[in-house]
Design an enzyme around this catalytic site. Structure first.
Site, PDB file in Angstrom:
ATOM      1  N   GLU A 130       3.815  -7.928  -3.517  1.00 34.03           N
ATOM      2  CA  GLU A 130       3.835  -9.230  -4.168  1.00 34.03           C
ATOM      3  C   GLU A 130       2.720  -9.382  -5.185  1.00 34.03           C
ATOM      4  O   GLU A 130       2.893 -10.026  -6.220  1.00 34.03           O
ATOM      5  CB  GLU A 130       3.712 -10.351  -3.130  1.00 34.03           C
ATOM      6  CG  GLU A 130       3.689 -11.740  -3.783  1.00 34.03           C
ATOM      7  CD  GLU A 130       3.708 -12.884  -2.790  1.00 34.03           C
ATOM      8  OE1 GLU A 130       3.389 -12.662  -1.606  1.00 34.03           O
ATOM      9  OE2 GLU A 130       4.068 -14.004  -3.215  1.00 34.03           O
ATOM     10  N   ASP A 154       4.580  -7.769   1.552  1.00 33.33           N
ATOM     11  CA  ASP A 154       3.997  -9.088   1.295  1.00 33.33           C
ATOM     12  C   ASP A 154       2.684  -9.126   2.057  1.00 33.33           C
ATOM     13  O   ASP A 154       2.674  -9.211   3.282  1.00 33.33           O
ATOM     14  CB  ASP A 154       4.937 -10.218   1.754  1.00 33.33           C
ATOM     15  CG  ASP A 154       4.502 -11.575   1.192  1.00 33.33           C
ATOM     16  OD1 ASP A 154       5.367 -12.465   1.026  1.00 33.33           O
ATOM     17  OD2 ASP A 154       3.288 -11.734   0.919  1.00 33.33           O
ATOM     18  N   ILE A 177       0.285 -11.307   2.395  1.00 35.06           N
ATOM     19  CA  ILE A 177       0.199 -12.528   3.193  1.00 35.06           C
ATOM     20  C   ILE A 177       1.448 -13.340   2.880  1.00 35.06           C
ATOM     21  O   ILE A 177       1.550 -13.922   1.790  1.00 35.06           O
ATOM     22  CB  ILE A 177      -1.033 -13.402   2.885  1.00 35.06           C
ATOM     23  CG1 ILE A 177      -2.346 -12.643   2.981  1.00 35.06           C
ATOM     24  CG2 ILE A 177      -1.052 -14.608   3.844  1.00 35.06           C
ATOM     25  CD1 ILE A 177      -3.583 -13.493   2.625  1.00 35.06           C
ATOM     26  N   ASP A 178       2.395 -13.351   3.779  1.00 33.46           N
ATOM     27  CA  ASP A 178       3.554 -14.241   3.611  1.00 33.46           C
ATOM     28  C   ASP A 178       3.184 -15.546   4.313  1.00 33.46           C
ATOM     29  O   ASP A 178       2.859 -15.551   5.491  1.00 33.46           O
ATOM     30  CB  ASP A 178       4.815 -13.624   4.224  1.00 33.46           C
ATOM     31  CG  ASP A 178       6.026 -14.488   3.954  1.00 33.46           C
ATOM     32  OD1 ASP A 178       6.121 -15.061   2.854  1.00 33.46           O
ATOM     33  OD2 ASP A 178       6.889 -14.596   4.839  1.00 33.46           O
ATOM     34  N   THR A 185       1.112 -17.813   2.267  1.00 34.73           N
ATOM     35  CA  THR A 185      -0.235 -17.902   1.694  1.00 34.73           C
ATOM     36  C   THR A 185      -0.817 -19.306   1.776  1.00 34.73           C
ATOM     37  O   THR A 185      -1.999 -19.484   2.078  1.00 34.73           O
ATOM     38  CB  THR A 185      -0.226 -17.439   0.222  1.00 34.73           C
ATOM     39  OG1 THR A 185       0.092 -16.042   0.163  1.00 34.73           O
ATOM     40  CG2 THR A 185      -1.568 -17.648  -0.431  1.00 34.73           C
ATOM     41  N   ASP A 237       9.465 -11.176   0.444  1.00 40.45           N
ATOM     42  CA  ASP A 237       9.573 -12.279   1.401  1.00 40.45           C
ATOM     43  C   ASP A 237      10.536 -11.961   2.535  1.00 40.45           C
ATOM     44  O   ASP A 237      10.360 -12.401   3.666  1.00 40.45           O
ATOM     45  CB  ASP A 237      10.064 -13.552   0.690  1.00 40.45           C
ATOM     46  CG  ASP A 237       9.048 -14.137  -0.298  1.00 40.45           C
ATOM     47  OD1 ASP A 237       9.459 -14.520  -1.403  1.00 40.45           O
ATOM     48  OD2 ASP A 237       7.849 -14.192   0.048  1.00 40.45           O
TER      49      ASP A 237
END
Ligand code: LIP
Length: 268
Positions: free
Chosen positions: A73, A89, A91-92, A94, A216
């Site tokens: 990402e 990702d 940090i999904d 955020t 995601d």
């Protein structure tokens, strides 16, 4: 179909790397966290820890499998030559991470020749790690997962999410006003990968969102599918950026039919 031994090796590596990134993020979250930059809007934030997590994941994957591709990402993007591509990702969720809410995860998926074969959604603040292997099932901390047995949309607990621009959010609220009266209730928890894992675990009956990127949903989508969820978009389309729907089988069709009543469900 990928060779399972390779897929299982990829899953083991993803688990190891996600755990290391999770440790970095938990340590970092104990201190001050601030938005370092924004992307599509002032609320679409990136923190230094998003970037640090992706740098760690990319470095560890390159060290272990230098010929693989990667898509992250926060900018990691390499084609690779092995046929394996990692979709990350860092940090999904955020915004949840920024606000010190626990619903965030490190999401790592491995594709072989364009098919996701292994996925990890590691949520250290929740103390949960979801995993899946193509044709090998889905698990939460090693315990098998199965979607709910809900058989009516009116009894379904449905999650969704919203984009970061006023235009997109306005359209999404219009679609949501059609959904709310027709389901048990709605949840908005802020991390697609964990929404998809919740469908897999039966703690949600369905999830839909417009605007998701591959990072995601790559890992969480495999977890949901391997737990028995039906995943897709409108009119038989695959789930993707236009619209991503994951649901317990009996309500996938009714939910997609309901969403299709609004042309803004999968287009601007
Ligand atoms: C988030 C998604 C969530 C969506 C948010 C955001 P991020 O990803 O997981 O479903 O509603 O707007 O896109 O940006 O936290 O990696």
């Amino acid at each position: 179909m990928a060779d399972r031994p390779v897929a299982e090796e990829l899953l083991a590596l993803a688990l190891d790397v996600a755990a290391e990134a999770g440790d970095l993020l938990v340590r970092g979250r104990a201190g001050d966290v601030a938005a370092e930059s924004t992307k599509s809007s002032p609320t679409d934030v990136v923190t230094a820890l998003d970037r640090a997590s992706e740098e760690l994941v990319a470095r560890r994957l390159r060290e272990a499998r230098p010929d693989d591709g990667i898509l992250g990402e926060e900018g990691a993007d390499a084609a690779g030559t092995s046929g394996v591509r990692w979709i990350v990702d860092p940090i999904d969720g955020t915004v949840n991470f920024l606000y010190n809410l626990p619903n965030w995860a490190v999401s790592i998926a491995a594709e072989i020749d364009g098919e996701v074969v292994a996925g990890v959604v590691h949520a250290p603040a929740l103390g949960r790690t979801y995993t899946a292997l193509r044709a090998g099932g889905a698990a939460l901390d090693g315990r098998p997962l199965r979607v709910s047995a809900v058989d009516s949309l009116t009894m379904a607990l449905v999650a969704t999410g919203f984009g970061y621009t006023v235009e997109r959010r306005t359209a999404q609220v219009a679609v949501l006003t059609r959904v709310v009266p027709r389901v048990r209730d709605i949840r908005r928890m802020g991390a697609a990968s964990l929404d998809l894992c919740a469908v897999a675990a039966g703690t949600l009956d369905a999830y839909y969102e417009r605007g998701l990127k591959p990072w995601d949903h790559a890992a969480g989508g495999l977890v949901a599918t391997e737990a028995g969820a039906v995943v897709g978009g409108l009119d038989g389309a695959p789930g993707g950026e236009d619209l991503y729907v994951a649901a317990s089988p009996a309500i996938f069709g009714p939910l997609v039919d309901l969403l299709a009543q609004d042309p803004r469900a999968d287009r601007d």
